[in-house]
Design an enzyme around this catalytic site. Structure first.
Site, PDB file in Angstrom:
ATOM      1  N   TYR A 136     -37.666   6.071 -41.125  1.00  0.00           N
ATOM      2  CA  TYR A 136     -38.614   5.924 -42.246  1.00  0.00           C
ATOM      3  C   TYR A 136     -40.048   5.643 -41.817  1.00  0.00           C
ATOM      4  CZ  TYR A 136     -37.048   1.105 -41.389  1.00  0.00           C
ATOM      5  OH  TYR A 136     -36.691  -0.082 -40.789  1.00  0.00           O
ATOM      6  N   LYS A 137     -40.281   5.519 -40.503  1.00  0.00           N
ATOM      7  CA  LYS A 137     -41.645   5.205 -40.046  1.00  0.00           C
ATOM      8  C   LYS A 137     -42.372   6.513 -39.734  1.00  0.00           C
ATOM      9  CE  LYS A 137     -40.034   0.840 -38.045  1.00  0.00           C
ATOM     10  NZ  LYS A 137     -40.737  -0.171 -38.826  1.00  0.00           N
TER      11      LYS A 137
ATOM     12  N   ARG B 185     -52.346  -4.744 -38.518  1.00  0.00           N
ATOM     13  CA  ARG B 185     -51.738  -3.580 -37.868  1.00  0.00           C
ATOM     14  C   ARG B 185     -52.194  -2.290 -38.521  1.00  0.00           C
ATOM     15  NH1 ARG B 185     -45.298  -3.092 -37.172  1.00  0.00           N
ATOM     16  NH2 ARG B 185     -45.449  -2.768 -39.406  1.00  0.00           N
TER      17      ARG B 185
ATOM     18  N   PHE C   1     -38.536  -6.853 -31.802  1.00  0.00           N
ATOM     19  CA  PHE C   1     -38.378  -6.975 -33.247  1.00  0.00           C
ATOM     20  C   PHE C   1     -37.166  -7.866 -33.521  1.00  0.00           C
ATOM     21  CE2 PHE C   1     -37.183  -5.738 -37.531  1.00  0.00           C
ATOM     22  CZ  PHE C   1     -38.402  -5.815 -38.156  1.00  0.00           C
TER      23      PHE C   1
ATOM     24  N   ASP D 249     -35.010   0.721 -28.226  1.00  0.00           N
ATOM     25  CA  ASP D 249     -35.265   0.857 -29.658  1.00  0.00           C
ATOM     26  C   ASP D 249     -36.540   1.689 -29.776  1.00  0.00           C
ATOM     27  OD1 ASP D 249     -36.111   0.546 -32.295  1.00  0.00           O
ATOM     28  OD2 ASP D 249     -35.343  -1.506 -32.454  1.00  0.00           O
TER      29      ASP D 249
END
Ligand SMILES: Cc1ncc(COP(=O)(O)O)c(C=O)c1O
Length: 420
Positions: free
Chosen positions: A224-225, A379, A124, A199
């Site tokens: 938050y995911k 996705r 990322f 990560d």
């Protein structure tokens, strides 16, 4: 094997807008019903009525470690090894600095310190950007950044030899959903005398994570995911106890010397002195309303069986792949980007298509919500706690219809939004 009623009961605990099939929990998890009441209580009672007293009476002051300990239990870490704080980007900054500090005095064959940092070029971007920023900031350290393709990772680690300071990887690739073997890679990196930073943005609450079992050195990730902690939820940083102890023994300075990393913040001394333990990774005043939302989500996760979640995630993702490939067999431009082998994937399924952006917009217009990642990735995130088997059947059907009718081929679906 868990029954469907196990997941049906969990689904009831989330707010899912009627008619929506939500396949984007890998980007922003949905709202747990308990969160609204908890945040309202924090706003009205703790903030509204109790005001400044809540720093003590509601224990606001200890949220980074209290919430951090709840994070820890979900990632196979111990109390005191995780802080809930800041963003993943900021925690990457702190984690890299900490790794370099830990490597400062490690012996090599020559006198120069280890200075090679390896990452995956498809990591990322924020992780790569932070490393680049630190290279510029620490010019005298002469950091040698080596960003390589996954296929070259192993040989690049070997080639760096005793110059290797740190390898930084995201366990699950944010585009393809491909997963690294955490235990194997960590052991390989450590066999070179280097440290491993993971990560876990696409791992935590997507499947069981066992940091200490894998002997991980450092880790960071988002709230938050899959965690469902709310937009902008405080992130986390994990540092193994053996390293926390060494940092204390070395009297190492906090990576960001804000007052929450001071040994006595309320002594208001002009001179900075680093606090011991995981608190050294705090910086400033924690965001209490966000912490209330995050803590509610973590408490819900602590009642879930992550092994069952993983089993169900594999069932749902297998089923989605099978259905999409069958229904869309006449559209060869749509190709699977996610590995089929269970151990090589996280909890998302990605397909490539040259018109991926427009196709995703057409799906979203039908209330089937996934997202798009440039250049061509559609996705779909799978979150068994609130996604049903019927949702998977219907989502595959919608995708097939959109391709069959070329519904995506309209100007409104090609207009690029700021967030994709
Ligand atoms: C692997 C990974 N790291 C970090 C981030 C984002 O970091 P931050 O929360 O600082 O925006 C993301 C966001 O999607 C991500 O996928």
């Amino acid at each position: 094997m868990t029954t469907n009623s196990y997941f049906d009961a969990f689904r009831e605990r989330f707010h899912i807008p009627i008619g929506t099939i939500y396949l984007d929990g890998n980007s922003l998890g949905v709202l747990p019903k308990a969160t609204a009441a908890r945040v309202a209580d924090t706003v009205e009672r703790e903030w509204g009525n109790d005001l400044i007293r809540s720093w003590n009476s509601a224990d606001w002051i200890n949220t980074p470690t209290r919430v951090g300990d709840k994070y820890a239990r979900l990632m196979g870490a111990n109390a005191g090894e995780v802080a809930a704080c800041d963003t993943t980007s900021i925690n990457v900054f702190k984690a890299i600095l900490t790794a370099l500090e830990l490597q400062k005095n490690t012996k090599r064959n020559t006198n120069t310190p280890r200075n090679v940092l390896i990452s995956d070029i498809d990591n990322f971007p924020t992780d790569l950007y932070i490393a680049q920023g630190l290279k510029a900031l620490l010019a005298e350290r002469n950091l040698d950044l080596r960003f390589v393709k996954r296929e070259q990772m192993s040989e690049t680690i070997d080639a760096a030899g005793d110059r290797l300071a740190l390898v930084m990887l995201t366990e699950v690739d944010y585009r393809t959903g491909e997963r690294y073997d955490m235990k194997r890679v960590t052991a390989h990196v450590q066999s070179k005398g280097a440290l491993m930073l993971w990560d876990l943005a696409h791992s935590l609450c997507a499947f069981p994570v066992a940091l200490n079992d894998c002997n991980v050195d450092l880790a960071v990730g988002c709230g938050y995911k899959y965690v469902n902690g709310g937009p902008g939820a405080p992130a986390f940083i994990f540092v193994a106890k053996r390293h926390l102890d060494r940092l204390d023994a070395m009297n190492s300075p906090a990576p960001i010397s804000g007052w929450f990393a001071h040994e006595a913040p309320f002594a208001f001394q002009p001179e900075f002195k680093t606090i011991r333990g995981i608190k050294r990774f705090s910086v400033g005043t924690p965001p209490i309303l966000q912490m209330a939302a995050l803590e509610t989500a973590l408490e819900m996760w602590l009642t879930a069986d992550l092994n069952a979640v993983r089993e169900q995630s594999l069932r749902l993702t297998d089923d989605f792949i099978r259905r999409v490939e069958w229904h869309c067999r006449d559209y060869p431009l749509l190709t699977l980007a996610t590995p089929r082998e269970h151990e090589r994937r996280g909890s998302q399924v990605s397909f490539r298509h040259p018109e991926g952006y427009a196709i995703m917009q057409a799906l979203i217009a039908r209330n089937v919500i996934g997202d798009f990642r440039a250049p061509d990735i559609l996705r779909f995130g799978f979150t068994p706690l609130y996604l049903s088997e019927a949702d998977v059947v219907n989502a595959a059907q919608h995708l097939a219809e959109i391709l069959a009718t070329r519904e995506w081929d309209q100007p409104e679906f090609k207009m690029k939004h700021a967030v994709t």
